[in-house]
Every structure is written in C-alpha cells, then in structure tokens.
Design an enzyme around this catalytic site. Structure first.
Site, PDB file in Angstrom:
ATOM      1  N   ASP A 295       3.667  -3.920  -6.019  1.00 29.66           N
ATOM      2  CA  ASP A 295       4.266  -5.213  -5.652  1.00 29.66           C
ATOM      3  C   ASP A 295       5.785  -5.159  -5.811  1.00 29.66           C
ATOM      4  O   ASP A 295       6.538  -5.649  -4.951  1.00 29.66           O
ATOM      5  CB  ASP A 295       3.695  -6.332  -6.531  1.00 29.66           C
TER       6      ASP A 295
ATOM      7  N   GLU B  10       0.831  -1.209   0.000  1.00 30.30           N
ATOM      8  CA  GLU B  10       0.000   0.000   0.000  1.00 30.30           C
ATOM      9  C   GLU B  10       0.867   1.262   0.000  1.00 30.30           C
ATOM     10  O   GLU B  10       0.540   2.250  -0.662  1.00 30.30           O
ATOM     11  CB  GLU B  10      -0.925  -0.002   1.217  1.00 30.30           C
TER      12      GLU B  10
ATOM     13  N   GLU C 156      -0.751  -1.759  -9.573  1.00 32.96           N
ATOM     14  CA  GLU C 156      -0.605  -2.863  -8.622  1.00 32.96           C
ATOM     15  C   GLU C 156       0.723  -3.585  -8.839  1.00 32.96           C
ATOM     16  O   GLU C 156       1.393  -3.972  -7.871  1.00 32.96           O
ATOM     17  CB  GLU C 156      -1.766  -3.847  -8.773  1.00 32.96           C
TER      18      GLU C 156
END
Length: 464
Positions: free
Chosen positions: A392, A306, A388
């Site tokens: 990661d 996050e 995303e």
C-alpha cells in the site's frame, strides 16, 4: 550436507520419546483438534455481534449509496457466512473425530491393500498402495463434506446474489478436480515417497529440493495448463485500462509478458487481480468482475499495489519462510516415522505398525502438529499483513519513486478501489481484532484506509 545431517540426527534422538507407549496419541490428536475447532468457534462468536450493527463506520458512511440497503445486505451476508462457518467447522470436526475414533485410516490402508491384492500386488509395493490409500481417503472423506459445498454454493452464495455456478458446472468442476488429483497428485506422491526410500535418513535436503522444484513447476503449469480447464483467459482488450497498466509496468521495469482478463463471473460475482510467472517473465490476470465494478484508474491502483509486492520481493520472501517451515516439519518427522506405538494407537495392526508406511506416519504426524500449525498460521498472517502495508505504501509513494506527477493520486485511487471492492462484494467492515489476527492475511478495510491516509500525510510532509 554432512553437518546438516549430523544436526538433524541429534535433534531426532532428542525426540525419541515419541516411540514410547505411555502417550495416548489418539487422545492427544482428538483433544487438540477439538481445542483448535472450539477456539475458531469462539472467534466466530466474538465476531457475530458485530453483524448486528445498523450503521457503517463513520469514515465509510458516505461510500454506501444513500437510501440503499447495501450496508444491511453486507451485514446479513456476513452473519449468514458466520453461521455457516460455525456449523461447518463443528460438523467437519465431528466427522474427523469419528474417522479417528473408528479407525478410518487403518481401514483405508487395509482397503487399499485388498484392492491391490486383487491385481497381484502385495505389501512390498508400498508406493502403489500409498497412492490407492490416498485415493480411498479423499473419495470417502469427500462424501460427508459434499452437502456443505452444495449449500455454500447454491444456498448461501445464491441467496446473496454471488453464485453464477450451475449444477452442471459444479459437477464438472468436481470431476475435473478429481482427474487433476489423479494426473498430477499421483506422480507427485510417488516421487515424494520415492525420495524417502532412495535417500534414507538423509532425505531432508533432497526432499526440500524436490518440493521446491515442484512449486516452481506449478508456477508455470497452473496458469497455463490447469486454470484454463476451469476458466477462460483472454488478452485484455485495448483501451484505457490496458494502456495504463502497460505504461505503469514499463515505468517500473516490471517484466510484463501477457495481460489477461479472466471470466471469473462464470462462477461468482466476487473479484480479484493477481500476477504470476518467473522472474524474467510475468503475467497479470484481472477478473472481469473487477473491470466491471471499478473505474480504469482504480484498477490501475489495485495493480500498483500488486506490483508493490513484486518490487519488494514479497513472493520470494514468503517462499523462503515457507521453505523454513517445511524444513522444520521434515526435520522433526523421522522421530515419528520410526514409532510403532504411534500407529498402534490409531488402530493399525502390529504387522503394519512394526514397519510404518511413510505416508501413514506423515499423515499422523501432520495431525499431531495441528495445534502448532495454528500458531504458525497466525505468524504467517502477521507477516502477510506487514507485506500488505508495504505494498500500500508503495502505491502511495509512486509519484516520488518515478518522479511522475501523474502518480500523485494513486493512494486516493487505491482507497476508492478498496472501498468499491468491499461494497460490491458485501464484505464485512466491522471486524473483531482477534478474529482478524487469526483468519486474515490482509489488514481490515478500516486499517488500510487509515494506513493510506498516514502514508499520504508522511509523503506530503516529506515533499513540502
């Protein structure tokens, strides 16, 4: 500002065709809305056979408890959700089509006018009538969809062990939602329509400024005022998890102000974590279900992901893209705002169609954009998945970014956390690629695990 207005005026003239009577707008909306619904049904039919697989992907087999029926439960849960989605999608489309066919929107506008007339308000009070119109529209359209919400909560989620909502809480939440719609939605709608009246044909930049201000205000108001009406936010208790998150935030210079635990288990067993706030003051919220389901080092890895979004300014970039999207919609809208044939095709009387109320024209305009918005959604999902991947990769590269050996296992921990979340939430592990492209804002679990392995391999090669 003058240049922008000139360009918009030129664009609106090119779209003057919408004022002609030759286009059957009601048929257009019916046809394309059904096209979108049937396409979504087709995607569910593509996905449906994957729920009949009896074994998980080989790379995940070791993560499903030996001798348990966890995988079978996840397949049954996915199949039941797909069945529900097929029925609910077609059901809602039938209701929407019936409303359009039988002139429900024209009836709602007339009903709002009748109600206001009893209090001495005439057609000149367009903003007031628009607020009442939306209230009638929302209330009446909620009735046929209420059984779906009840079934989803008390049958589907209950059957698979996720529902924690009581009937009393369900009703209370619904009443609170309506009350918020009145308290926040009514002033917002009034201001939204007032900008149209005040700015005239030059409304686009002013309305965008208003919408951006409202969005920024909700960043503060939602977690501090609205969410506490539904959930309790408590400071995360002292311990290993809090120490890990605070240390990580300090190393990354993340402006952490508050660290909360939210009682998500009050309504569901599903879990999540997120952050919110202004650039100089951020708050992290972790669901109590996530804390119970995962080890502290795995929750830390989820938060590292996050924080990757924050590090790469993903929320700001998404906001910029959404502003471009809003600008495009508003720039096209005036051509439909002054289009009496559009309203007449939806059963509005000539007196109303001759001077189209802004709220009516905007609502019908949104219906016309339905097929285009489906393509926009696919593009937004693709951008979200790209972000995303970057988040990661950020978690995997923390050791190098911070020059901290303690971060070297972050990628592995994130992979374990993702698997735990999928197993605990009975999430689908077999996913059709086209279904995923249309519906998912995140890569699938398999894609993310392969990506994490690739990131780790590249990092190891780079450091060797």
């Amino acid at each position: 500002m003058e240049f922008l207005h000139t360009q918009l005026s030129t664009l609106q003239k090119h779209l003057a065709f919408v004022t002609t009577d030759s286009i059957n707008w009601k048929g257009y909306v019916q046809g394309f809305s059904w096209t979108v619904t049937l396409f979504e049904t087709y995607l569910l039919i593509r996905q449906y056979p994957l729920y009949s697989k009896t074994e998980p992907p080989a790379v995940l087999a070791a993560h499903f408890p030996a001798g348990s029926d966890t995988f079978q439960k996840s397949q049954k849960y996915g199949k039941d959700k797909a069945t529900y989605s097929i029925f609910s999608g077609l059901y809602r489309q039938c209701i929407d089509s019936a409303m359009i066919h039988f002139g429900f929107y024209a009836w709602s506008w007339a009903t709002a006018g009748t109600l206001l007339g009893k209090f001495g308000y005439g057609p000149e009070y367009e903003i007031v009538q628009s607020i009442v119109f939306v209230g009638v529209l929302v209330f009446v359209s909620t009735i046929p969809s209420l059984p779906l919400s009840v079934y989803s909560t008390f049958v589907l989620e209950e059957k698979h062990g996720f529902n924690k909502t009581t009937p009393g809480l369900f009703i209370t939440d619904m009443i609170k939602s309506w009350a918020l719609g009145i308290v926040i939605g009514s002033p917002f709608l009034a201001a939204f329509l007032y900008v149209f009246q005040w700015a005239g044909d030059r409304f686009v930049p002013w309305l965008m400024a208003f919408l951006l201000t409202f969005q920024m205000s909700m960043v503060i108001l939602y977690p501090t005022v609205i969410q506490p009406l539904f959930n309790k936010l408590s400071p995360l208790r002292d311990g290993d998890l809090r120490n890990r998150i605070e240390a990580l935030a300090t190393k990354l210079r993340f402006p952490l102000t508050h660290l909360y635990e939210i009682d998500g288990s009050k309504r569901s067993s599903h879990s999540n974590a997120y952050f919110f706030g202004l650039p100089w003051s951020k708050h992290i919220v972790i669901f109590d279900t996530l804390i119970k389901q995962s080890a502290p080092e795995e929750v830390e890895a989820v938060l590292a992901h996050e924080l990757g979004h924050w590090y790469y300014l993903h929320p700001t970039k998404m906001l910029a893209v959404s502003q471009l999207h809003i600008f495009t919609i508003l720039a096209l809208f005036p051509a439909f705002l002054h289009a009496p044939p559009l309203l007449r095709s939806f059963d509005f009387p000539k007196a109303v169609a001759a001077h189209p109320p802004t709220i009516i024209a905007f609502l019908l305009f949104q219906m016309i954009l339905t097929p285009l918005e489906a393509f926009v959604g696919i593009g937004m999902n693709a951008l979200s998945r790209k972000f995303e991947w970057e988040a990661d990769a950020f978690a995997c590269e923390l050791q190098d970014k911070l020059d901290d050996p303690e971060m070297k296992t972050m990628g592995d921990r994130l992979g374990k956390a993702l698997i735990t979340l999928h197993v605990e939430n009975l999430s689908t592990v077999w996913v059709d690629w086209l279904y995923s492209a249309y519906h998912h804002s995140h890569p699938t679990l398999m894609e993310r695990l392969k990506g994490l392995e690739s990131f780790e391999a590249k990092r190891a090669k780079k450091s060797s």
